[in-house]
Design a protein around this motif. Structure first.
Motif, PDB file in Angstrom:
ATOM      1  N   ASP A   1      13.101  64.711  40.158  1.00  0.00           N
ATOM      2  CA  ASP A   1      11.935  63.893  40.139  1.00  0.00           C
ATOM      3  C   ASP A   1      11.069  63.983  38.984  1.00  0.00           C
ATOM      4  O   ASP A   1      10.666  62.935  38.244  1.00  0.00           O
ATOM      5  CB  ASP A   1      11.018  64.208  41.206  1.00  0.00           C
ATOM      6  N   ARG A   2      10.810  65.318  38.425  1.00  0.00           N
ATOM      7  CA  ARG A   2       9.890  65.601  37.232  1.00  0.00           C
ATOM      8  C   ARG A   2      10.878  64.841  36.040  1.00  0.00           C
ATOM      9  O   ARG A   2      10.347  64.325  34.897  1.00  0.00           O
ATOM     10  CB  ARG A   2       9.675  66.812  37.200  1.00  0.00           C
ATOM     11  N   GLN A   3      12.023  65.099  36.077  1.00  0.00           N
ATOM     12  CA  GLN A   3      12.905  64.456  34.836  1.00  0.00           C
ATOM     13  C   GLN A   3      12.840  62.939  34.671  1.00  0.00           C
ATOM     14  O   GLN A   3      12.591  62.415  33.697  1.00  0.00           O
ATOM     15  CB  GLN A   3      14.111  65.091  34.998  1.00  0.00           C
ATOM     16  N   LEU A   4      13.049  62.281  36.082  1.00  0.00           N
ATOM     17  CA  LEU A   4      12.746  60.811  35.908  1.00  0.00           C
ATOM     18  C   LEU A   4      11.618  60.247  35.781  1.00  0.00           C
ATOM     19  O   LEU A   4      11.105  59.306  35.312  1.00  0.00           O
ATOM     20  CB  LEU A   4      13.194  60.471  37.355  1.00  0.00           C
ATOM     21  N   ARG A   5      10.667  61.008  36.293  1.00  0.00           N
ATOM     22  CA  ARG A   5       9.090  60.721  35.882  1.00  0.00           C
ATOM     23  C   ARG A   5       8.913  60.597  34.488  1.00  0.00           C
ATOM     24  O   ARG A   5       8.131  59.866  33.673  1.00  0.00           O
ATOM     25  CB  ARG A   5       8.273  61.685  36.903  1.00  0.00           C
ATOM     26  N   TRP A   6       9.512  61.928  33.727  1.00  0.00           N
ATOM     27  CA  TRP A   6       9.279  61.690  32.409  1.00  0.00           C
ATOM     28  C   TRP A   6       9.817  60.679  31.635  1.00  0.00           C
ATOM     29  O   TRP A   6       9.654  59.974  30.874  1.00  0.00           O
ATOM     30  CB  TRP A   6      10.072  63.167  31.720  1.00  0.00           C
ATOM     31  N   LEU A   7      11.320  60.144  32.193  1.00  0.00           N
ATOM     32  CA  LEU A   7      11.781  59.312  31.714  1.00  0.00           C
ATOM     33  C   LEU A   7      11.276  57.900  31.745  1.00  0.00           C
ATOM     34  O   LEU A   7      11.022  57.145  30.595  1.00  0.00           O
ATOM     35  CB  LEU A   7      13.186  58.937  32.468  1.00  0.00           C
ATOM     36  N   ARG A   8      10.449  57.650  32.883  1.00  0.00           N
ATOM     37  CA  ARG A   8       9.856  56.384  33.006  1.00  0.00           C
ATOM     38  C   ARG A   8       8.669  56.570  32.085  1.00  0.00           C
ATOM     39  O   ARG A   8       8.355  55.195  31.616  1.00  0.00           O
ATOM     40  CB  ARG A   8       9.268  56.308  34.663  1.00  0.00           C
ATOM     41  N   GLY A   9       8.212  57.555  31.865  1.00  0.00           N
ATOM     42  CA  GLY A   9       6.890  57.513  31.047  1.00  0.00           C
ATOM     43  C   GLY A   9       7.269  57.401  29.652  1.00  0.00           C
ATOM     44  O   GLY A   9       6.488  56.985  28.906  1.00  0.00           O
ATOM     45  N   GLN A  10       8.552  57.446  29.200  1.00  0.00           N
ATOM     46  CA  GLN A  10       9.051  57.013  28.045  1.00  0.00           C
ATOM     47  C   GLN A  10       9.267  55.716  27.918  1.00  0.00           C
ATOM     48  O   GLN A  10       9.709  55.154  26.790  1.00  0.00           O
ATOM     49  CB  GLN A  10      10.154  57.740  27.489  1.00  0.00           C
TER      50      GLN A  10
ATOM     51  N   HIS B   1      19.104  64.046  48.979  1.00  0.00           N
ATOM     52  CA  HIS B   1      18.031  64.553  47.993  1.00  0.00           C
ATOM     53  C   HIS B   1      17.965  63.756  47.009  1.00  0.00           C
ATOM     54  O   HIS B   1      16.805  63.606  46.332  1.00  0.00           O
ATOM     55  CB  HIS B   1      18.422  65.805  47.534  1.00  0.00           C
ATOM     56  N   ALA B   2      19.112  62.986  46.226  1.00  0.00           N
ATOM     57  CA  ALA B   2      18.915  62.051  45.105  1.00  0.00           C
ATOM     58  C   ALA B   2      18.733  60.809  45.318  1.00  0.00           C
ATOM     59  O   ALA B   2      17.609  60.609  44.504  1.00  0.00           O
ATOM     60  CB  ALA B   2      20.413  62.394  44.363  1.00  0.00           C
ATOM     61  N   LEU B   3      19.193  60.350  46.294  1.00  0.00           N
ATOM     62  CA  LEU B   3      18.744  59.130  46.660  1.00  0.00           C
ATOM     63  C   LEU B   3      17.215  58.559  46.795  1.00  0.00           C
ATOM     64  O   LEU B   3      16.520  57.681  46.124  1.00  0.00           O
ATOM     65  CB  LEU B   3      19.502  58.348  47.820  1.00  0.00           C
ATOM     66  N   PRO B   4      16.539  59.455  47.730  1.00  0.00           N
ATOM     67  CA  PRO B   4      15.013  59.224  47.706  1.00  0.00           C
ATOM     68  C   PRO B   4      14.329  59.302  46.402  1.00  0.00           C
ATOM     69  O   PRO B   4      13.257  58.743  46.108  1.00  0.00           O
ATOM     70  CB  PRO B   4      14.716  60.545  48.695  1.00  0.00           C
ATOM     71  N   VAL B   5      14.799  60.265  45.572  1.00  0.00           N
ATOM     72  CA  VAL B   5      13.905  60.468  44.474  1.00  0.00           C
ATOM     73  C   VAL B   5      14.307  59.110  43.454  1.00  0.00           C
ATOM     74  O   VAL B   5      13.249  58.660  42.736  1.00  0.00           O
ATOM     75  CB  VAL B   5      14.503  61.862  43.454  1.00  0.00           C
ATOM     76  N   LEU B   6      15.547  58.802  43.215  1.00  0.00           N
ATOM     77  CA  LEU B   6      15.997  57.554  42.507  1.00  0.00           C
ATOM     78  C   LEU B   6      15.056  56.466  42.959  1.00  0.00           C
ATOM     79  O   LEU B   6      14.734  55.634  42.310  1.00  0.00           O
ATOM     80  CB  LEU B   6      17.372  57.207  42.602  1.00  0.00           C
ATOM     81  N   ALA B   7      14.919  56.149  44.247  1.00  0.00           N
ATOM     82  CA  ALA B   7      14.127  55.192  44.792  1.00  0.00           C
ATOM     83  C   ALA B   7      12.845  55.235  44.425  1.00  0.00           C
ATOM     84  O   ALA B   7      12.155  54.342  43.962  1.00  0.00           O
ATOM     85  CB  ALA B   7      14.400  55.163  46.283  1.00  0.00           C
ATOM     86  N   ARG B   8      12.096  56.408  44.556  1.00  0.00           N
ATOM     87  CA  ARG B   8      10.860  56.691  44.406  1.00  0.00           C
ATOM     88  C   ARG B   8      10.539  56.245  42.895  1.00  0.00           C
ATOM     89  O   ARG B   8       9.381  55.628  42.714  1.00  0.00           O
ATOM     90  CB  ARG B   8      10.339  58.151  44.451  1.00  0.00           C
ATOM     91  N   ARG B   9      11.303  56.611  41.912  1.00  0.00           N
ATOM     92  CA  ARG B   9      11.110  56.257  40.363  1.00  0.00           C
ATOM     93  C   ARG B   9      11.768  54.877  40.116  1.00  0.00           C
ATOM     94  O   ARG B   9      11.806  54.704  38.859  1.00  0.00           O
ATOM     95  CB  ARG B   9      11.693  57.454  39.767  1.00  0.00           C
ATOM     96  N   GLU B  10      12.146  53.990  40.881  1.00  0.00           N
ATOM     97  CA  GLU B  10      12.943  52.754  40.755  1.00  0.00           C
ATOM     98  C   GLU B  10      13.905  52.877  39.664  1.00  0.00           C
ATOM     99  O   GLU B  10      14.180  52.128  38.752  1.00  0.00           O
ATOM    100  CB  GLU B  10      11.542  51.758  40.207  1.00  0.00           C
TER     101      GLU B  10
END
Length: 230
Positions: A23-32, A69-78
């Motif tokens: 989640d934190r890695q994808l959040r960072w990605l979206r922040g870029q 575990h991965a699907l919910p995080v992917l969905a949360r970060r679109e």
């Protein structure tokens, strides 16, 4: 390049990230200003001259924890991703990893659930063997055979392949191309180039935003652009 998403306390091959770290890695990605997508979507966007704000996300081996575990995080970060699975080991485990804990693999129903959630399903071969050491019959089964099995399972075309262990040679590439795949992912394909040997960057539990940025920059320095995908 991801693998398993779950408990990483016993992880000798460093193939696991926790859901929180993902989640934190994808959040960072979206922040870029970037968004994680399937490799198929990324290549289609690049073919149209776009896709500069997209990053291909892949998950190898088809672990059962992907759905939990991965699907919910992917969905949360679109975000979406490509999931490379093993139709010859449905509901089995990672028996090819002698030192690691046994991790269950997705069943046919789990793969269909991932596909229904918008995840691209690709082949990781039939049973996870080194294609550079396979005889002709095994090579055909692992490439063409696995594609046919997945298309029957999902009811949709399968365009992507991923080389087990990341090992690849010209013979394996030719077999994948003959099997009808539009692209294939490796790790570091050496002197080989083209859409059937796409290089990837491994992502692990210790990768923070700074490490991801450095890996990306170093990867671009080490790898020349893939022909047609600059």
């Amino acid at each position: 390049m991801y693998h398993s998403v779950g408990d990483c306390s016993d992880d000798p091959y460093r193939i696991t990230v926790t859901p929180d770290r993902l989640d934190r890695q994808l959040r960072w990605l979206r922040g870029q200003g970037l968004r994680g997508v399937s490799v198929g979507e990324l290549l289609a966007a690049r073919a149209r001259g776009g896709g500069r704000d997209l990053v291909g996300l892949t998950f190898d081996d088809g672990y059962a924890d992907f759905v939990a575990h991965a699907l919910p995080v992917l969905a949360r970060r679109e975000c979406t991703a490509t999931l490379f699975v093993l139709p010859g080991r449905l509901g089995g485990d990672n028996a090819w990893d002698p030192r690691g804990p046994r991790k269950p693999l997705l069943t046919a129903d789990g793969i269909r659930r991932a596909a229904a959630a918008g995840v691209e399903i690709g082949s990781h071969g039939l049973t996870h063997v080194d294609l550079t050491r396979a005889d002709d019959a095994r090579l055909a089964a692992e490439t063409a055979g696995s594609r046919a099995a997945l298309e029957e399972l999902t009811g949709t075309p399968v365009s992507g392949f991923c080389y087990p262990y990341g090992t690849v040679d010209r013979r394996a590439v030719d077999a994948v191309r003959r099997a009808g795949y539009g692209y294939a992912c490796a790790i570091d394909p050496g002197g080989l180039n083209g859409p059937h040997v796409l290089p990837r960057v491994h992502v692990g539990q210790n990768d923070t935003g700074v490490r991801l940025f450095l890996k990306y920059r170093l990867h671009r320095l080490r790898r020349r652009p893939v022909e047609g995908l600059r």
